[in-house]
Design a protein around this motif. Structure first.
Motif, PDB file in Angstrom:
ATOM      1  N   TYR A  16       0.836  -1.196   0.000  1.00  0.00           N
ATOM      2  CA  TYR A  16       0.000   0.000   0.000  1.00  0.00           C
ATOM      3  C   TYR A  16       0.874   1.249   0.000  1.00  0.00           C
ATOM      4  CZ  TYR A  16       0.966   0.010   5.050  1.00  0.00           C
ATOM      5  OH  TYR A  16       1.578   0.017   6.278  1.00  0.00           O
ATOM      6  N   VAL A  17       0.248   2.373  -0.312  1.00  0.00           N
ATOM      7  CA  VAL A  17       0.924   3.673  -0.267  1.00  0.00           C
ATOM      8  C   VAL A  17       0.609   4.306   1.075  1.00  0.00           C
ATOM      9  CG1 VAL A  17       1.068   5.986  -1.284  1.00  0.00           C
ATOM     10  CG2 VAL A  17       0.819   3.980  -2.768  1.00  0.00           C
ATOM     11  N   LYS A  18       1.639   4.834   1.716  1.00  0.00           N
ATOM     12  CA  LYS A  18       1.473   5.483   3.020  1.00  0.00           C
ATOM     13  C   LYS A  18       1.961   6.918   2.918  1.00  0.00           C
ATOM     14  CE  LYS A  18       2.880   5.001   7.865  1.00  0.00           C
ATOM     15  NZ  LYS A  18       3.625   4.162   8.811  1.00  0.00           N
ATOM     16  N   ASN A  19       1.163   7.843   3.442  1.00  0.00           N
ATOM     17  CA  ASN A  19       1.592   9.236   3.550  1.00  0.00           C
ATOM     18  C   ASN A  19       2.466   9.351   4.789  1.00  0.00           C
ATOM     19  OD1 ASN A  19       0.125  10.172   1.290  1.00  0.00           O
ATOM     20  ND2 ASN A  19      -1.725  10.293   2.514  1.00  0.00           N
ATOM     21  N   VAL A  20       3.775   9.418   4.579  1.00  0.00           N
ATOM     22  CA  VAL A  20       4.719   9.502   5.689  1.00  0.00           C
ATOM     23  C   VAL A  20       4.670  10.890   6.311  1.00  0.00           C
ATOM     24  CG1 VAL A  20       7.151   9.287   6.338  1.00  0.00           C
ATOM     25  CG2 VAL A  20       6.191   7.763   4.605  1.00  0.00           C
ATOM     26  N   SER A  21       4.568  11.907   5.465  1.00  0.00           N
ATOM     27  CA  SER A  21       4.438  13.295   5.891  1.00  0.00           C
ATOM     28  C   SER A  21       3.764  14.041   4.738  1.00  0.00           C
ATOM     29  CB  SER A  21       5.816  13.903   6.195  1.00  0.00           C
ATOM     30  OG  SER A  21       6.521  14.140   4.990  1.00  0.00           O
ATOM     31  N   PRO A  22       3.447  15.331   4.893  1.00  0.00           N
ATOM     32  CA  PRO A  22       2.848  16.071   3.771  1.00  0.00           C
ATOM     33  C   PRO A  22       3.762  16.140   2.539  1.00  0.00           C
ATOM     34  CG  PRO A  22       2.522  17.266   5.810  1.00  0.00           C
ATOM     35  CD  PRO A  22       3.446  16.125   6.120  1.00  0.00           C
ATOM     36  N   ASP A  23       5.064  15.924   2.737  1.00  0.00           N
ATOM     37  CA  ASP A  23       6.032  16.016   1.645  1.00  0.00           C
ATOM     38  C   ASP A  23       6.599  14.672   1.203  1.00  0.00           C
ATOM     39  OD1 ASP A  23       5.731  18.748   1.952  1.00  0.00           O
ATOM     40  OD2 ASP A  23       7.525  18.971   3.179  1.00  0.00           O
ATOM     41  N   GLU A  24       6.082  13.561   1.743  1.00  0.00           N
ATOM     42  CA  GLU A  24       6.715  12.273   1.493  1.00  0.00           C
ATOM     43  C   GLU A  24       5.683  11.138   1.494  1.00  0.00           C
ATOM     44  OE1 GLU A  24      10.479   9.838   3.468  1.00  0.00           O
ATOM     45  OE2 GLU A  24       9.665  11.590   4.469  1.00  0.00           O
ATOM     46  N   THR A  25       5.815  10.245   0.497  1.00  0.00           N
ATOM     47  CA  THR A  25       4.990   9.040   0.451  1.00  0.00           C
ATOM     48  C   THR A  25       5.911   7.825   0.346  1.00  0.00           C
ATOM     49  OG1 THR A  25       4.767   9.232  -1.955  1.00  0.00           O
ATOM     50  CG2 THR A  25       2.970  10.132  -0.617  1.00  0.00           C
ATOM     51  N   ALA A  26       5.399   6.692   0.812  1.00  0.00           N
ATOM     52  CA  ALA A  26       6.194   5.461   0.776  1.00  0.00           C
ATOM     53  C   ALA A  26       5.336   4.309   0.304  1.00  0.00           C
ATOM     54  CB  ALA A  26       6.761   5.153   2.160  1.00  0.00           C
ATOM     55  N   LEU A  27       5.976   3.363  -0.355  1.00  0.00           N
ATOM     56  CA  LEU A  27       5.349   2.110  -0.743  1.00  0.00           C
ATOM     57  C   LEU A  27       5.737   1.108   0.342  1.00  0.00           C
ATOM     58  CD1 LEU A  27       3.613   1.438  -3.185  1.00  0.00           C
ATOM     59  CD2 LEU A  27       5.658   0.627  -4.344  1.00  0.00           C
ATOM     60  N   ILE A  28       4.739   0.553   1.016  1.00  0.00           N
ATOM     61  CA  ILE A  28       4.964  -0.314   2.181  1.00  0.00           C
ATOM     62  C   ILE A  28       4.465  -1.730   1.885  1.00  0.00           C
ATOM     63  CG2 ILE A  28       4.444  -0.673   4.638  1.00  0.00           C
ATOM     64  CD1 ILE A  28       5.959   1.923   4.195  1.00  0.00           C
ATOM     65  N   ILE A  29       5.292  -2.719   2.187  1.00  0.00           N
ATOM     66  CA  ILE A  29       4.889  -4.120   2.106  1.00  0.00           C
ATOM     67  C   ILE A  29       4.674  -4.613   3.531  1.00  0.00           C
ATOM     68  CG2 ILE A  29       5.630  -6.471   1.543  1.00  0.00           C
ATOM     69  CD1 ILE A  29       7.163  -5.319  -0.821  1.00  0.00           C
ATOM     70  N   ALA A  30       3.539  -5.268   3.767  1.00  0.00           N
ATOM     71  CA  ALA A  30       3.227  -5.789   5.095  1.00  0.00           C
ATOM     72  C   ALA A  30       2.856  -7.264   5.007  1.00  0.00           C
ATOM     73  CB  ALA A  30       2.081  -4.997   5.714  1.00  0.00           C
ATOM     74  N   ASN A  31       3.126  -7.978   6.082  1.00  0.00           N
ATOM     75  CA  ASN A  31       2.785  -9.389   6.206  1.00  0.00           C
ATOM     76  C   ASN A  31       1.308  -9.489   6.549  1.00  0.00           C
ATOM     77  OD1 ASN A  31       2.382 -12.035   7.228  1.00  0.00           O
ATOM     78  ND2 ASN A  31       4.565 -12.193   7.699  1.00  0.00           N
ATOM     79  N   LEU A  32       0.574 -10.361   5.892  1.00  0.00           N
ATOM     80  CA  LEU A  32      -0.861 -10.509   6.113  1.00  0.00           C
ATOM     81  C   LEU A  32      -1.179 -10.937   7.551  1.00  0.00           C
ATOM     82  CD1 LEU A  32      -3.547 -10.280   4.604  1.00  0.00           C
ATOM     83  CD2 LEU A  32      -3.369 -12.702   4.092  1.00  0.00           C
ATOM     84  N   LYS A  33      -0.268 -11.647   8.176  1.00  0.00           N
ATOM     85  CA  LYS A  33      -0.506 -12.140   9.530  1.00  0.00           C
ATOM     86  C   LYS A  33      -0.227 -11.087  10.599  1.00  0.00           C
ATOM     87  CE  LYS A  33       0.326 -16.790   8.043  1.00  0.00           C
ATOM     88  NZ  LYS A  33       1.268 -17.870   7.903  1.00  0.00           N
ATOM     89  N   GLY A  34       0.166  -9.886  10.164  1.00  0.00           N
ATOM     90  CA  GLY A  34       0.396  -8.802  11.109  1.00  0.00           C
ATOM     91  C   GLY A  34       1.865  -8.484  11.283  1.00  0.00           C
ATOM     92  N   GLY A  35       2.112  -7.195  11.528  1.00  0.00           N
ATOM     93  CA  GLY A  35       3.481  -6.757  11.765  1.00  0.00           C
ATOM     94  C   GLY A  35       4.357  -6.851  10.537  1.00  0.00           C
ATOM     95  N   GLU A  36       5.649  -6.798  10.775  1.00  0.00           N
ATOM     96  CA  GLU A  36       6.659  -6.960   9.745  1.00  0.00           C
ATOM     97  C   GLU A  36       6.441  -6.068   8.524  1.00  0.00           C
ATOM     98  OE1 GLU A  36       7.617 -11.035   8.836  1.00  0.00           O
ATOM     99  OE2 GLU A  36       6.909 -11.674  10.798  1.00  0.00           O
ATOM    100  N   GLU A  37       6.206  -4.781   8.737  1.00  0.00           N
ATOM    101  CA  GLU A  37       6.118  -3.840   7.625  1.00  0.00           C
ATOM    102  C   GLU A  37       7.517  -3.532   7.109  1.00  0.00           C
ATOM    103  OE1 GLU A  37       2.105  -1.256   8.485  1.00  0.00           O
ATOM    104  OE2 GLU A  37       4.039  -0.314   8.783  1.00  0.00           O
TER     105      GLU A  37
END
Length: 172
Positions: A16-37
């Protein structure tokens, strides 16, 4: 989380795409079972990941997401991000007014997306974007505007939202 998510082919992870701050976005991979982003790639102004959402490739090696550049005239492009190392490359040299969330063809040959050409901002059409590179081809070419897209697994049908644009001409 900004926009929709996309699952890895094995169903164990999502991106998913995460808004890290108003000036920065990140593409984040996460484990379906929770945690481990895991932060796969980051873009800072004037270049950001679009909130329309990413699409994970059928082979699991690439994530494609629309990117936005806000330097001067706002433009969009499709970005391929390597799952192995986070390297980001543009799929096409052409700049667009807007590209919505893409959908992969199940053979990995390309993606389809509703996109608005830079020089034709009045209506978005459905486009095919060859992968890893090539010239995009219009799937639709009419006076309607299209938004959103989903492909069936057999690639025989697609669904989209079609907006009919009505114009009137008056003669005096």
């Amino acid at each position: 989380v900004s926009g929709s998510i996309s699952f890895a082919p094995d169903g164990e992870q999502f991106v998913y795409v995460k808004n890290v701050s108003p000036d920065e976005t990140a593409l984040i991979i996460a484990n379906l079972k929770g945690g481990e982003e895991r932060q796969l790639a980051v873009r800072k102004l004037p270049d950001l990941f679009s909130s329309t959402g990413p699409a994970w490739s059928p082979d699991g090696k690439t994530i494609v997401c629309s990117g936005v550049t806000r330097a001067g005239e706002r433009t969009s492009n499709l970005l391929a991000v390597s799952v192995a190392d986070g390297a980001v490359t543009e799929i096409t040299d052409q700049k667009w007014r807007n590209i919505e969330r893409p959908a992969w063809f199940n053979d990995g040959s390309g993606l389809a997306a509703a996109a608005m050409e830079l020089n034709k901002p009045e209506a978005g059409q459905i486009w095919f974007f060859p992968f890893p590179a090539g010239n995009p081809r219009s799937i639709t070419n009419d006076l309607n505007d299209y938004s959103g897209l989903s492909l069936t697994a057999d690639l025989k049908r697609l669904t989209t939202i079609q907006f009919e644009i009505r114009r009137k001409i008056y003669l005096q």
